[in-house]
Motif scaffolding. Sequence first.
Motif, mmCIF file in Angstrom:
data_model
loop_
_atom_site.group_PDB
_atom_site.id
_atom_site.type_symbol
_atom_site.label_atom_id
_atom_site.label_comp_id
_atom_site.label_asym_id
_atom_site.label_seq_id
_atom_site.Cartn_x
_atom_site.Cartn_y
_atom_site.Cartn_z
ATOM 1 N N GLU A 195 74.000 63.245 62.936
ATOM 2 C CA GLU A 195 75.457 63.336 62.838
ATOM 3 C C GLU A 195 75.983 64.315 61.920
ATOM 4 O OE1 GLU A 195 77.336 62.222 65.088
ATOM 5 O OE2 GLU A 195 76.518 60.516 66.025
ATOM 6 N N ARG A 196 75.255 64.707 61.093
ATOM 7 C CA ARG A 196 75.394 65.537 59.871
ATOM 8 C C ARG A 196 74.808 67.055 60.078
ATOM 9 N NH1 ARG A 196 77.917 63.428 55.315
ATOM 10 N NH2 ARG A 196 78.425 65.733 54.864
ATOM 11 N N GLY A 197 73.914 67.018 61.169
ATOM 12 C CA GLY A 197 73.203 68.159 61.493
ATOM 13 C C GLY A 197 72.314 68.552 60.767
ATOM 14 N N ARG A 198 71.466 67.544 60.029
ATOM 15 C CA ARG A 198 70.359 68.024 59.091
ATOM 16 C C ARG A 198 69.051 67.551 59.928
ATOM 17 N NH1 ARG A 198 73.361 64.451 54.531
ATOM 18 N NH2 ARG A 198 74.817 65.705 53.896
ATOM 19 N N TRP A 199 68.739 68.706 60.997
ATOM 20 C CA TRP A 199 67.566 68.139 61.878
ATOM 21 C C TRP A 199 66.294 67.849 61.108
ATOM 22 C CZ3 TRP A 199 69.095 65.657 66.013
ATOM 23 C CH2 TRP A 199 70.263 65.506 66.356
ATOM 24 N N VAL A 200 65.945 68.819 60.215
ATOM 25 C CA VAL A 200 64.608 68.663 59.587
ATOM 26 C C VAL A 200 64.408 67.559 59.032
ATOM 27 C CG1 VAL A 200 63.117 69.613 57.918
ATOM 28 C CG2 VAL A 200 64.401 71.269 59.309
ATOM 29 N N LEU A 201 65.544 66.837 58.487
ATOM 30 C CA LEU A 201 65.243 65.505 57.807
ATOM 31 C C LEU A 201 65.168 64.649 58.652
ATOM 32 C CD1 LEU A 201 65.272 63.639 55.165
ATOM 33 C CD2 LEU A 201 67.777 63.906 55.054
ATOM 34 N N VAL A 202 65.984 64.634 59.808
ATOM 35 C CA VAL A 202 65.895 63.764 61.146
ATOM 36 C C VAL A 202 64.460 63.885 61.675
ATOM 37 C CG1 VAL A 202 66.762 63.311 63.543
ATOM 38 C CG2 VAL A 202 68.283 63.950 61.859
ATOM 39 N N GLY A 203 64.010 65.038 61.852
ATOM 40 C CA GLY A 203 62.588 64.807 62.073
ATOM 41 C C GLY A 203 61.578 64.025 61.311
ATOM 42 N N VAL A 204 61.717 64.306 59.967
ATOM 43 C CA VAL A 204 60.764 63.683 58.899
ATOM 44 C C VAL A 204 61.100 62.087 59.069
ATOM 45 C CG1 VAL A 204 60.397 63.454 56.418
ATOM 46 C CG2 VAL A 204 60.614 65.669 57.377
ATOM 47 N N LEU A 205 62.282 61.572 59.136
ATOM 48 C CA LEU A 205 62.687 60.444 59.526
ATOM 49 C C LEU A 205 62.077 59.819 60.637
ATOM 50 C CD1 LEU A 205 66.164 60.182 57.933
ATOM 51 C CD2 LEU A 205 64.439 59.092 56.873
ATOM 52 N N GLY A 206 62.345 60.564 61.659
ATOM 53 C CA GLY A 206 61.695 60.099 63.081
ATOM 54 C C GLY A 206 60.401 60.085 62.970
ATOM 55 N N TYR A 207 59.487 60.834 62.371
ATOM 56 C CA TYR A 207 58.227 60.699 62.387
ATOM 57 C C TYR A 207 57.686 59.521 61.734
ATOM 58 C CZ TYR A 207 53.231 61.794 60.582
ATOM 59 O OH TYR A 207 51.913 61.783 60.446
ATOM 60 N N PHE A 208 58.136 58.904 60.687
ATOM 61 C CA PHE A 208 57.740 57.660 60.072
ATOM 62 C C PHE A 208 58.664 56.644 61.054
ATOM 63 C CE2 PHE A 208 57.649 60.377 56.281
ATOM 64 C CZ PHE A 208 56.316 59.982 55.907
ATOM 65 N N LEU A 209 59.755 56.840 61.629
ATOM 66 C CA LEU A 209 60.079 55.758 62.611
ATOM 67 C C LEU A 209 59.147 55.726 63.801
ATOM 68 C CD1 LEU A 209 62.673 54.139 63.382
ATOM 69 C CD2 LEU A 209 63.221 56.387 64.893
ATOM 70 N N ALA A 210 58.525 56.659 64.006
ATOM 71 C CA ALA A 210 57.742 56.216 65.300
ATOM 72 C C ALA A 210 56.506 55.721 64.807
ATOM 73 C CB ALA A 210 57.365 57.786 66.005
ATOM 74 N N MET A 211 56.027 55.894 63.591
ATOM 75 C CA MET A 211 54.860 55.244 62.832
ATOM 76 C C MET A 211 55.285 53.669 62.530
ATOM 77 S SD MET A 211 53.234 58.384 60.664
ATOM 78 C CE MET A 211 51.765 57.203 60.089
ATOM 79 N N SER A 212 56.391 53.426 62.668
ATOM 80 C CA SER A 212 56.650 51.936 62.154
ATOM 81 C C SER A 212 56.648 50.920 63.221
ATOM 82 C CB SER A 212 58.051 52.118 61.642
ATOM 83 O OG SER A 212 59.132 52.193 62.523
ATOM 84 N N VAL A 215 58.242 51.708 69.763
ATOM 85 C CA VAL A 215 59.624 52.044 70.245
ATOM 86 C C VAL A 215 60.097 52.999 69.510
ATOM 87 C CG1 VAL A 215 60.939 50.314 69.107
ATOM 88 C CG2 VAL A 215 61.509 50.811 71.449
ATOM 89 N N GLY A 216 59.635 53.251 68.409
ATOM 90 C CA GLY A 216 60.315 54.482 67.725
ATOM 91 C C GLY A 216 60.053 55.657 68.368
ATOM 92 N N LEU A 217 59.222 55.959 69.163
ATOM 93 C CA LEU A 217 58.810 57.319 69.826
ATOM 94 C C LEU A 217 60.037 57.440 70.638
ATOM 95 C CD1 LEU A 217 57.314 59.617 70.872
ATOM 96 C CD2 LEU A 217 56.126 57.834 72.308
ATOM 97 N N LEU A 218 60.650 56.418 71.403
ATOM 98 C CA LEU A 218 61.938 56.557 72.290
ATOM 99 C C LEU A 218 63.221 57.070 71.707
ATOM 100 C CD1 LEU A 218 61.086 53.294 74.410
ATOM 101 C CD2 LEU A 218 60.277 55.670 75.039
ATOM 102 N N VAL A 219 63.072 56.852 70.454
ATOM 103 C CA VAL A 219 64.509 56.977 69.800
ATOM 104 C C VAL A 219 64.866 58.586 69.534
ATOM 105 C CG1 VAL A 219 65.637 57.036 67.633
ATOM 106 C CG2 VAL A 219 64.154 55.239 68.255
ATOM 107 N N ALA A 220 63.578 59.426 70.236
ATOM 108 C CA ALA A 220 63.747 61.013 70.313
ATOM 109 C C ALA A 220 64.815 61.384 71.419
ATOM 110 C CB ALA A 220 62.537 61.595 70.681
ATOM 111 N N LEU A 250 62.691 67.154 66.261
ATOM 112 C CA LEU A 250 62.599 66.161 67.238
ATOM 113 C C LEU A 250 61.160 66.096 67.659
ATOM 114 C CD1 LEU A 250 65.830 65.954 69.023
ATOM 115 C CD2 LEU A 250 65.245 64.793 66.976
ATOM 116 N N LEU A 251 60.378 67.181 67.711
ATOM 117 C CA LEU A 251 59.115 66.938 68.092
ATOM 118 C C LEU A 251 58.186 66.095 66.982
ATOM 119 C CD1 LEU A 251 58.586 70.534 69.266
ATOM 120 C CD2 LEU A 251 58.857 68.609 70.694
ATOM 121 N N LEU A 252 58.661 66.056 66.105
ATOM 122 C CA LEU A 252 58.002 65.176 64.957
ATOM 123 C C LEU A 252 57.821 63.498 65.330
ATOM 124 C CD1 LEU A 252 59.273 66.545 61.539
ATOM 125 C CD2 LEU A 252 56.936 66.940 62.697
ATOM 126 N N LEU A 253 58.883 63.036 66.118
ATOM 127 C CA LEU A 253 58.682 61.881 66.883
ATOM 128 C C LEU A 253 57.567 61.433 67.429
ATOM 129 C CD1 LEU A 253 61.980 62.201 66.114
ATOM 130 C CD2 LEU A 253 61.900 59.920 67.205
#
Length: 401
Positions: A195-212, A215-220, A250-253
């Motif tokens: 929502e704040r437009g910080r997409w690199v940070l979103v990707g990093v968080l998403g990478y670990f989200l998908a590893m947790s 279903v984290g992969l689908l959050v992309a 987002l490809l990091l997810l």
Amino acid sequence: MHRWRSGAVELAASGRRVARRVPAPWAYALGLFLGAKVLLTLLGLLVLHAWDGVPGAPPADEALMWAQQRDISGHRWISLWFAWDSMLYLRLSQLPLTGPWHDFGFPLLYPFLARPVGALLGGNNALALLLISNVAFLVALSYGYRLAELLLGDASAARRFTRYLVLLPTAFLFQAALTESLFVCLALAAFYHAERGRWVLVGVLGYFLAMSRSVGLLVALPLALVLLRQHEWRLGPRALLGYLRIGWPLLLLPAGWLTFMAYCRWRGGDWFAYQHAQRTGWGIEVQNPVPVLLDGLAGAPLDAARVWFAVVVLVVLAAGFRRRELPYLVYGVLMVLAPASIGPPVYKSLLRYLLAAFPVALVLARWARHASVDVWLTAALALVQGVLFTLWLSYWTHTII
């Protein structure tokens, strides 16, 4: 006496000054976290004490878990937060990293985080798992407050959302040695920074989200919808190039899930070792989630009750839908349908999996603008959670997990 009173007044004033410096999200989140921790711990100890010596407690199918809890800690206020999957995460955190590896049924972020944390705690990986869950829960509440403030527009609505997040029917699992708090923490953080437009940070968080969790992969998908909404849903070649330039993180997810698959290939010789382990161990096979839910409604009473919880979540999400919040509707629906796609084994854990659908608390926070509605809704949610927590502790753990 006068000097003592002056000192007390000065100390109180200093405390107020320090409190004012603490950002509102953290102050409110910490208060909720500590309140929930104290109340649930006291209730848990009371319930366990009431069950001591009751004939037939624990039932035969819970006796092993009860013994494992005693092995983890002699302090019941610690051991009560470990149940079934917690023991598997603890095993994964303790397996040697050299030699054969056969345990591929769970993504490894949570138990692998416990390895360095456990080393700092003198090798106590069980305590490390519990610490990770609780810290993630606290951080999730802070991010939830800030995300709700962005989406709902004011601090009072943000407080309601954060409170309802704590009061969701199975929210006591956020404090257990399970992945729920880590997953929801990473999801809330990813959406907030999107929502704040910080997409690199979103990707990093998403990478670990998908590893947790898988279903984290689908959050992309819902995160991509946030990006589309921020650019007024424009399409076309030029717009697509712009989305790729901004949203490539987002490809990091999918990269996060591919990392786990690569681990399966490296240690098990099979990219899909996790899938085979789940099929063998729990009878999990991907299938159409809609028939699974419909069959559950027509099945055993306990299964039907759990599926009705899922139906209520879907109805609340749909009824509270607003166009600006389409990403959160999609996310919530995915968090209901994706677990159901594993087939009938989901019934046993469905109430646990529904905890990931945090947007339902956004809808409730909007609906409860009137103080009287807020009071009644808070009381109702607290009562339902108290009943489910009591069931969970009363050796009916499989009702929830």
